[in-house]
Design an enzyme around this catalytic site. Structure first.
Site, PDB file in Angstrom:
ATOM      1  N   SER A  82       6.949  -0.843  10.084  1.00 23.30           N
ATOM      2  CA  SER A  82       5.563  -0.739   9.630  1.00 23.30           C
ATOM      3  C   SER A  82       5.351   0.668   9.092  1.00 23.30           C
ATOM      4  CB  SER A  82       4.612  -0.978  10.807  1.00 23.30           C
ATOM      5  OG  SER A  82       3.327  -0.462  10.517  1.00 23.30           O
ATOM      6  N   SER A  83       4.527   0.772   8.060  1.00 29.00           N
ATOM      7  CA  SER A  83       4.222   2.104   7.526  1.00 29.00           C
ATOM      8  C   SER A  83       3.566   2.961   8.604  1.00 29.00           C
ATOM      9  CB  SER A  83       3.281   1.989   6.327  1.00 29.00           C
ATOM     10  OG  SER A  83       3.904   1.211   5.332  1.00 29.00           O
TER      11      SER A  83
ATOM     12  N   LYS B 259       6.017 -11.638   7.135  1.00 31.58           N
ATOM     13  CA  LYS B 259       5.500 -12.329   8.325  1.00 31.58           C
ATOM     14  C   LYS B 259       5.008 -11.349   9.386  1.00 31.58           C
ATOM     15  CE  LYS B 259       8.163 -16.600   8.381  1.00 31.58           C
ATOM     16  NZ  LYS B 259       9.088 -17.399   9.212  1.00 31.58           N
TER      17      LYS B 259
ATOM     18  N   MET C 167       0.841  -1.195   0.000  1.00 32.67           N
ATOM     19  CA  MET C 167       0.000   0.000   0.000  1.00 32.67           C
ATOM     20  C   MET C 167       0.880   1.251   0.000  1.00 32.67           C
ATOM     21  SD  MET C 167      -3.432  -0.920   2.106  1.00 32.67           S
ATOM     22  CE  MET C 167      -2.780  -0.641   3.725  1.00 32.67           C
TER      23      MET C 167
ATOM     24  N   HIS D  83       9.418  -3.926   3.047  1.00 24.95           N
ATOM     25  CA  HIS D  83       8.940  -4.105   1.668  1.00 24.95           C
ATOM     26  C   HIS D  83      10.120  -4.349   0.719  1.00 24.95           C
ATOM     27  CE1 HIS D  83       5.669  -1.350   3.306  1.00 24.95           C
ATOM     28  NE2 HIS D  83       4.973  -2.374   2.864  1.00 24.95           N
TER      29      HIS D  83
HETATM   30  O1  PAF Z   1      -0.128  -5.788   3.562  1.00 22.60           O
HETATM   31  C1  PAF Z   1      -0.540  -4.870   2.841  1.00 22.60           C
HETATM   32  O2  PAF Z   1       0.126  -3.864   2.614  1.00 22.60           O
HETATM   33  C2  PAF Z   1      -1.942  -4.983   2.250  1.00 22.60           C
HETATM   34  O3  PAF Z   1      -2.814  -5.628   3.108  1.00 22.60           O
HETATM   35  C3  PAF Z   1      -1.950  -5.639   0.851  1.00 22.60           C
HETATM   36  C4  PAF Z   1      -1.497  -7.076   0.928  1.00 22.60           C
HETATM   37  C5  PAF Z   1      -1.055  -4.862  -0.086  1.00 22.60           C
HETATM   38  C6  PAF Z   1      -3.374  -5.628   0.283  1.00 22.60           C
HETATM   39  O4  PAF Z   1      -3.867  -4.333   0.167  1.00 22.60           O
END
Ligand code: PAF
Length: 288
Positions: A187-188, A150, A26, A33
């Site tokens: 985490s964002s 995870k 997102m 990420h």
């Molecule tokens: O983990 C996330 O960032 C979201 O839940 C995902 C998997 C991109 C779905 O919108």
């Protein structure tokens, strides 16, 4: 690296390739990420990441509107990590009309823990992930991979089961949780924390670590002691000003409370927690 905004352009960009590796996000990317992108890259011949803040997985009182949108910075970081294609659709591209077909994950897995405190969350996640998989993988000829961290342990399990139940030819790869130097899971949403809250935030992972240690020590008597240990872990956070939703010991295999057999097989256990610090809700987990 190519940046595309439509499904048509995404499919055109993917056409020369056989084996896509996909990291859905997102946006507002952090090293967790990027680690997924780096892990995935050698698995296929093209690496794709999506950036889409999915309204369907937010309740009306949650942070959909304020969720940070940082496309330019995200693209720079993805390019550095070796991503080949970024798919950043506007909302109308993925949801040109109200999404009335939705994926309903099984309640034994999706209505507990996060699903209990965020009703409908996993319906939103599964629906968008299914749709993104269609966009990324529909023309692929070779092996397909998708990576999930995870850190969102329950989400990873819900997606794995969806892929298995729908016989999707996609291998789900799990990435380890990335942590800041003090142990806070990346985490964002950490960006919402004030300076004082950021210093405090590591306490969630410390409470989970203590709960894991206590669960291990309890071993054979875990069944009797589990609820008291969980209550103690929640209290430890509450006295520091947190509002815990849950801190709990579960079986890794299905996130249900452990049986007597699991209790003496610590490698079958995971501790998971979610708690609010000020107005920020954080989640974390630890495989015992
Ligand atoms: O983990 C996330 O960032 C979201 O839940 C995902 C998997 C991109 C779905 O919108």
């Amino acid at each position: 690296m190519k940046l595309v905004h439509t499904v048509e352009d995404l499919r055109a960009a993917l056409r020369p390739f056989n084996s896509p590796v996909f990291v859905p996000t997102m946006g507002n990317l952090h090293d967790g990420h990027l680690a997924l992108v780096r892990t995935g890259k050698p698995l296929g011949d093209v690496t794709v990441s999506s950036i889409f803040v999915n309204r369907l997985q937010f309740a009306p009182h949650e942070d959909f509107d304020t969720y940070p949108r940082t496309l330019q910075a995200d693209c720079a970081r993805l390019e550095q990590a070796g991503c080949d294609i970024v798919f950043a659709p506007p909302e109308k591209e993925l949801y040109p009309e109200p999404q009335v077909y939705k994926v309903q994950p099984p309640s034994d897995l999706a209505d507990i823990l996060e699903g209990h405190f965020r009703p409908g969350f996993f319906i939103g996640v599964c629906t968008v992930v299914m749709k993104l998989f269609q966009c990324v993988f529909s023309d692929a000829k070779g092996p397909r991979y998708a990576l999930f961290g995870k850190k969102d342990y329950q989400q990873l399990m819900v997606i794995r089961r969806m892929v298995q139940q729908y016989a999707m030819p996609i291998t789900i790869v799990a990435g380890e949780t990335q942590r800041a130097a003090d142990g806070l899971a990346l985490s964002s949403r950490n960006g919402y924390l004030s300076e004082a809250e950021r210093a405090e935030a590591v306490q969630l992972s410390l409470a989970l670590r203590a709960l894991a240690r206590d669960a291990l020590a309890a071993a054979g008597s875990l069944l009797d002691k589990r609820e008291a240990l969980e209550a103690q872990a929640m209290r430890a956070l509450a006295v520091r000003g947190w509002q815990p939703d849950y801190l709990t010991v579960r079986r890794r295999v299905d996130l249900q409370p452990p049986t007597a057999q699991d209790a003496v097989t610590p490698q079958s256990l995971v501790v998971l927690g979610a708690a609010r610090l000020g107005s920020t809700r954080l989640i974390d987990n630890l495989e015992v």
